[in-house]
Design a protein around this motif. Structure first.
Motif, short mmCIF file in Angstrom:
data_model
loop_
_atom_site.label_atom_id
_atom_site.label_comp_id
_atom_site.label_asym_id
_atom_site.label_seq_id
_atom_site.Cartn_x
_atom_site.Cartn_y
_atom_site.Cartn_z
N SER A 342 0.85 -1.20 0.00
CA SER A 342 0.00 0.00 0.00
C SER A 342 0.88 1.25 0.00
CB SER A 342 -0.91 0.00 1.23
OG SER A 342 -1.90 -0.98 1.13
N GLN A 343 0.40 2.30 -0.63
CA GLN A 343 1.18 3.52 -0.77
C GLN A 343 0.79 4.59 0.25
OE1 GLN A 343 3.72 3.48 -3.20
NE2 GLN A 343 3.03 1.36 -3.25
N THR A 344 -0.44 4.56 0.71
CA THR A 344 -0.89 5.57 1.67
C THR A 344 -0.49 5.17 3.09
OG1 THR A 344 -3.04 4.47 1.90
CG2 THR A 344 -2.86 6.18 0.22
N ASN A 345 -0.25 6.15 3.94
CA ASN A 345 0.19 5.86 5.31
C ASN A 345 -0.86 5.08 6.09
OD1 ASN A 345 2.71 7.03 5.03
ND2 ASN A 345 2.06 9.02 5.80
N ASP A 388 -5.77 1.31 -0.74
CA ASP A 388 -5.41 2.70 -1.03
C ASP A 388 -6.57 3.48 -1.63
OD1 ASP A 388 -2.83 2.53 -0.05
OD2 ASP A 388 -1.96 1.95 -1.97
N ILE A 392 -8.02 6.87 0.06
CA ILE A 392 -8.05 8.13 -0.68
C ILE A 392 -9.47 8.67 -0.78
CG2 ILE A 392 -7.67 9.18 -2.95
CD1 ILE A 392 -5.30 7.25 -3.28
N ASN A 395 -10.38 10.25 2.44
CA ASN A 395 -9.77 11.57 2.59
C ASN A 395 -10.52 12.62 1.78
OD1 ASN A 395 -7.79 10.59 4.29
ND2 ASN A 395 -6.29 10.27 2.65
#
Length: 408
Positions: A342-345, A388, A392, A395
């Motif tokens: 995964s790329q998001t924290n 992710d 997103i 968010n």
């Protein structure tokens, strides 16, 4: 004329031809390219893909060297030539030249085949597709020998590497485009195509398979056995290794997975260099602890008794799961793959937690395959983009709500 100059001249000579990527790869791998940009925005940084890959390899080298010593140690211990380690990590019974040489001559061919075949496929695809050779296989080439048994036949490894590089990476577009970790794709191929060479009590100790064949042919020899801890627990057997042995790595297993101590040091190095994600590592450990505690409570409540085939692994203290098998190695060096994770924290927390959670779940409920971290990581590789996506979208919704409040 220097080697660098010769390579540069060859690169220029074959520029525009099919062999250009090969010469360019050799030149840029060994030296800093002579080419520079002449216009536009410039960003100067010390890191690039090649340096990133080399940093990860540096983190794995202690595991490789330890694996060489451990391969020889497990062999000599099995045949009765030495006594078991009793004096800690720096025990004189372990760090001997004889142990090292046995492991060296068994493991180096695995490394050569892994890199030779894998890079050969990379070069071939670069020539066919007329693009630069990518450095992504540098880490995969080191990972593969560290996650296979010591006695795996070289031809099997070669076939698996071809499959893993082609199906696991190149069909998706190459480095940075793959959705599955190539090294784990290679190991998964080996496990499902050649299961007898990836499990049991023979393949983990050098010479055990050969000794078994000799006995079958009529030789009067003692059999060599080297069951892994997880394999023994899956069969309800008693464990002859201490917690210290498990943590330090004086146990049978894949070449690079046995020493949790060195894996932790490698993980700290990756975190320090900001290459490995501490969120994924920590959340994976939390997920494994959670699942382990659940199983321990199930046993404590009497829901599962000793008559159950799941009892041994369920009753194993939750923290033991962190230091046996390939869990630590998988979490540190493969779950943190920046391409397939995964790329998001926030997504990294979910991604890592479920890797740990599912790893222990598979260990317990699949006695035929007590090591679950490989399948857990591959499964979460598939779900990483979905995680992710929802992070997103969440968010975006929160920002829209804040925007509505401000404009109200």
């Amino acid at each position: 004329m220097s080697l660098k100059s010769n390579l540069h001249n060859l690169k220029e000579k074959y520029k525009g031809t099919k062999m250009a990527p090969a010469f360019n790869a050799l030149h840029t791998f060994l030296y800093t390219p002579n080419d520079t940009t002449h216009n536009g925005t410039h960003i100067k940084a010390a890191d690039d893909l090649k340096r990133t890959m080399n940093t990860v390899i540096m983190a794995m080298l202690p595991c490789l060297i330890f694996g060489m010593f451990n391969a020889g140690y497990q062999h000599n211990l099995a045949v009765g030539d030495i006594q078991a380690v009793t004096s800690g990590f720096f025990s004189s019974e372990f760090w001997t030249l004889d142990n090292f040489m046995i492991g060296f001559w068994k493991i180096i061919p695995l490394v050569i085949v892994s890199y030779g075949v894998g890079l050969g496929v990379e070069f071939l695809f670069a020539i066919i597709k007329k693009h630069e050779v990518e450095e992504g296989y540098l880490v995969t080439g080191m990972l593969v020998p560290l996650i296979v048994p010591i006695d795996i036949p070289l031809w099997m490894l070669a076939i698996a590497v071809i499959f893993g590089v082609v199906i696991g990476k190149e069909v998706f577009g190459g480095t940075g485009m793959n959705i599955l970790n190539p090294a784990l794709t290679i190991r998964a191929f080996l496990f499902f195509a050649y299961p007898t060479w990836m499990s049991g009590d023979k393949v983990w100790v050098e010479g055990a398979v050969e000794r078994t064949n000799q006995i079958a042919a009529g030789a009067n020899l003692d059999a060599i056995s080297g069951e892994t801890i997880l394999g023994s627990l899956a069969q309800g057997k008693e464990i002859a290794y201490s917690v210290s042995d498990m943590f330090l790595g004086f146990i049978p297993g894949s070449i690079g997975e046995t020493s949790t101590l060195l894996i932790i040091l490698g993980g700290l190095f990756l975190i320090f260099t900001k290459i490995g994600s501490w969120r994924i590592m920590l959340s994976s450990v939390l997920g494994a602890i959670t699942m382990g505690l659940i199983f321990n409570q199930v046993v404590s409540a009497g829901i599962i008794t000793e008559s159950s085939k799941f009892y041994a692994l369920m009753s194993t203290p939750f923290w033991h799961h962190l230091i046996i098998g390939g869990f630590a190695f998988g979490v540190v060096f493969m779950a943190t793959d920046p391409v397939t994770a995964s790329q998001t924290n926030i997504g990294k927390w979910y991604y890592g937690f479920f890797i740990g959670f599912i790893s222990i779940l598979i260990r317990v409920f699949n006695p035929a395959y007590p090591e679950g971290v490989m399948l857990a990581i591959l499964l979460m590789n598939v779900f990483a983009p979905t995680i992710d996506h929802y992070v997103i979208q969440g968010n975006i919704k929160q920002r829209l709500k804040r925007l509505k409040v401000k404009t109200a």
